[in-house]
Design an enzyme around this catalytic site. Structure first.
Site, PDB file in Angstrom:
ATOM      1  CD1 TRP A   1      -0.896   2.352   2.278  1.00 13.09           C
ATOM      2  CD2 TRP A   1      -2.807   1.748   1.271  1.00 13.09           C
ATOM      3  NE1 TRP A   1      -1.779   3.405   2.378  1.00 13.09           N
ATOM      4  CE2 TRP A   1      -2.955   3.063   1.779  1.00 13.09           C
ATOM      5  CE3 TRP A   1      -3.876   1.152   0.600  1.00 13.09           C
ATOM      6  CZ2 TRP A   1      -4.133   3.785   1.633  1.00 13.09           C
ATOM      7  CZ3 TRP A   1      -5.054   1.879   0.457  1.00 13.09           C
ATOM      8  CH2 TRP A   1      -5.176   3.181   0.973  1.00 13.09           C
TER       9      TRP A   1
ATOM     10  CG  ASN B   1      -1.462   6.988   2.622  1.00 18.05           C
ATOM     11  OD1 ASN B   1      -1.063   5.944   3.098  1.00 18.05           O
ATOM     12  ND2 ASN B   1      -1.551   8.075   3.356  1.00 18.05           N
ATOM     13  CG  ASP B   2      -0.711  11.440   2.511  1.00 21.23           C
ATOM     14  OD1 ASP B   2      -1.663  10.792   2.087  1.00 21.23           O
ATOM     15  OD2 ASP B   2      -0.749  12.102   3.563  1.00 21.23           O
TER      16      ASP B   2
ATOM     17  CD  GLN C   1       2.462   8.592   5.545  1.00 22.98           C
ATOM     18  OE1 GLN C   1       1.683   8.231   6.396  1.00 22.98           O
ATOM     19  NE2 GLN C   1       3.731   8.857   5.808  1.00 22.98           N
TER      20      GLN C   1
ATOM     21  CG  PHE D   1       0.789   9.536  10.388  1.00 23.31           C
ATOM     22  CD1 PHE D   1       0.944   8.161  10.298  1.00 23.31           C
ATOM     23  CD2 PHE D   1      -0.440  10.031  10.832  1.00 23.31           C
ATOM     24  CE1 PHE D   1      -0.094   7.281  10.624  1.00 23.31           C
ATOM     25  CE2 PHE D   1      -1.482   9.165  11.162  1.00 23.31           C
ATOM     26  CZ  PHE D   1      -1.316   7.793  11.065  1.00 23.31           C
ATOM     27  CB  SER D   2       2.201  13.057   5.643  1.00 22.18           C
ATOM     28  OG  SER D   2       1.688  12.080   4.778  1.00 22.18           O
TER      29      SER D   2
ATOM     30  CD1 TRP E   1      -7.675  10.124   2.663  1.00 21.60           C
ATOM     31  CD2 TRP E   1      -7.367   7.951   3.072  1.00 21.60           C
ATOM     32  NE1 TRP E   1      -6.378   9.953   3.066  1.00 21.60           N
ATOM     33  CE2 TRP E   1      -6.168   8.645   3.328  1.00 21.60           C
ATOM     34  CE3 TRP E   1      -7.398   6.569   3.256  1.00 21.60           C
ATOM     35  CZ2 TRP E   1      -4.999   7.995   3.764  1.00 21.60           C
ATOM     36  CZ3 TRP E   1      -6.250   5.928   3.690  1.00 21.60           C
ATOM     37  CH2 TRP E   1      -5.073   6.637   3.941  1.00 21.60           C
TER      38      TRP E   1
END
Ligand code: FRU
Length: 487
Positions: free
Chosen positions: A34, A36-37, A53, A96-97, A301
């Site tokens: 996975w 994300n950002d 991420q 986190f980001s 999301w």
């Protein structure tokens, strides 16, 4: 074995298990699992670095690591070892980001440590941490982390949502903007400053949205462009306004006057950064060519992601990096020039009239299309991509409504629906640059005046392209190139 090596080992052992069907040709994805950002977007010692991420163990969000890719030209990326794993008290439930900056030749990462305070992860607190690298590849966490702790959160700011530092330098100070909310349903941005990246002081609540602009702001980004301040935030559950902001979350920008010393940003009007379906948590950087570049997570999301199923074993991708240009009180977004170096197999048409639907005598999976329409008498005209027996993705202009429409109802598996945005013809003309990859479409309308980005998941055989109109219109030019990056 430490957590970073463990994750790395897992990726290497499993990446052959990827189902390649939807793996993108010229967009960055994780090596496995996975993402994300985008995080830590920077040009450092000549090369572009993009972190992200990452949960490498499955195609779902989980305890966040930082993946890392390096590129000479923002298109062809090479994976570097993972940069961060959640292995300290202050980031134990996720790195986190955050963002990157160069100082004294070193590459610094400023990121959020997520810490669960209840059993189920529903309650959490967040602090800001530092990591650094001498070679841009191997990172060490600062031994006095966190560098911005909970005690430095001002009154009138959430004690929970306190994340996504974006660092920059101005004058003698380093600054970070941080995503926050006022605890009463309004997103806001906090500003801190430091002389050395290690000791930070709170400056001010830089800007705050109203109750229509999302209950929390994530991933803020602040920069100057041609003498004006620009603030970009990712607004959770921004309220729809007509055709705008119809996704669960929206990325918005404000152009305004910035007083960095006082920490005040006078917000101008709020606009969408992208008018499609899948564009979130973008990050910008200023490169050595003086370009303000932006890249976003090309997903959303709370929406289904088909590659999480059927043994695909990956999810999440980045948009094509784009260049931001200010045109008065608006931002334009243009594809970076470097993509032109990957054009192959030129196909073109000049000055043809259409009335009805016409198939192009070329098929492709990953390509760029440039089309200039002269609307003529047509009420509606456009192009269909990734077209098969029953599938098609429609990109269409409606003259009656002055709307550009991206419809993915028949795009294949995956989420459906349409997004519309207001566009005025110029001298009766419409210019499109469209980038199609194995499971994505990005449309740049009228030289970047607006963009629309969306994921689509068509079948392997849906490779046709057609142009169409209701009433006669002409295509003054159409150029198509395949885009091939992978060897
Ligand atoms: C935005 C976000 C950030 C957070 C990260 C966690 O998409 O929710 O606010 O740092 O993702 O993965």
């Amino acid at each position: 074995m430490n957590k970073l090596d463990e994750a790395e080992k897992y990726i290497k052992a499993n990446k052959e298990r990827l189902n390649k069907q939807y793996r993108l040709e010229y967009h960055l994805m994780g090596e496995y699992g996975w993402i994300n950002d985008p995080n830590g977007f920077i040009q450092y010692k000549g090369k572009y670095h993009l972190f992200y991420q990452h949960y490498p163990f499955d195609a779902v969000w989980g305890p966040m690591h930082w993946g890392h890719a390096i590129s000479e030209d923002l298109i062809k990326w090479h994976y570097a070892p993972l940069a961060l794993a959640p292995d300290e008290e202050y980031d134990k439930d996720g790195c986190f980001s955050g963002s990157a900056i160069e100082k004294d030749d070193k590459l610094y990462l400023v990121y959020t440590g997520n810490i669960h305070t209840g059993a189920d992860g529903g309650e959490y607190k967040q602090v800001q941490n530092l990591a650094y690298s001498e070679d841009g590849v191997h990172f060490k966490k600062y031994d006095k982390n966190p560098v911005i702790g909970q005690e430095q959160i001002p009154e009138r700011a959430s004690k929970r949502d306190f994340r996504d530092p974006k660092v920059f330098k101005k004058g003698q100070y380093y600054y970070v903007v941080l995503g926050s909310n006022d605890g009463m349903g309004n997103g806001q941005v906090l500003l801190y400053r430091s002389l050395d990246l290690k000791q930070w002081e709170f400056v001010n609540i830089l800007a705050k949205g109203d109750e229509t602009m999302g209950y929390n702001w994530e991933c803020p980004d602040l920069f100057e462009l041609d003498g004006k301040g620009v603030l970009i935030v990712s607004a959770q559950h921004m309220k729809a306004r007509g055709n705008d902001f119809n996704n669960p979350n929206s990325v918005i920008y404000f152009i305004g006057d910035l007083d960095i010393e006082k920490g005040v940003f006078q917000l101008g009007d709020c606009h969408a950064v992208d008018y499609g379906f899948d564009f979130y948590a973008p990050q910008t950087t200023l490169d050595k060519l003086g370009r303000r570049l932006i890249v976003a997570w090309m997903d959303m999301w709370e929406m289904p992601m088909p590659t999480q199923e059927r043994g695909h074993n990956w999810a999440g991708a980045m948009t094509l990096p784009r260049e931001i240009v200010r045109v008065g009180d608006r931002l334009y977004f243009k594809p970076i020039e470097e993509i032109k170096n990957y054009r192959k197999n030129h196909y073109h048409l000049r000055n043809i009239k259409i009335n009805g639907e016409k198939y192009l005598d070329t098929i492709s999976e990953c390509y760029e299309l440039e089309i200039e329409f002269d609307a003529g008498e047509a009420r509606e005209f456009g192009v269909k991509v990734r077209k098969g027996k029953e599938e098609e993705t429609i990109l269409c202009y409606s003259r009656d409504e002055s709307l550009f429409i991206f419809n993915r109802d028949k795009s294949g598996i995956g989420p459906k629906g349409e997004r519309k945005t207001n566009i005025a013809l110029k001298n009766n003309k419409l210019k499109l640059r469209i980038f199609v990859d194995r499971c994505s479409v990005e449309v740049f309308i009228n030289d970047g005046e607006k963009t629309m980005t969306g994921r689509i998941y068509p079948g392997k055989e849906s490779l046709n392209i057609s142009v169409f109109s209701k009433g006669e219109c002409s295509i003054t030019r159409l150029d198509k190139w395949d885009i091939a990056v992978l060897p």
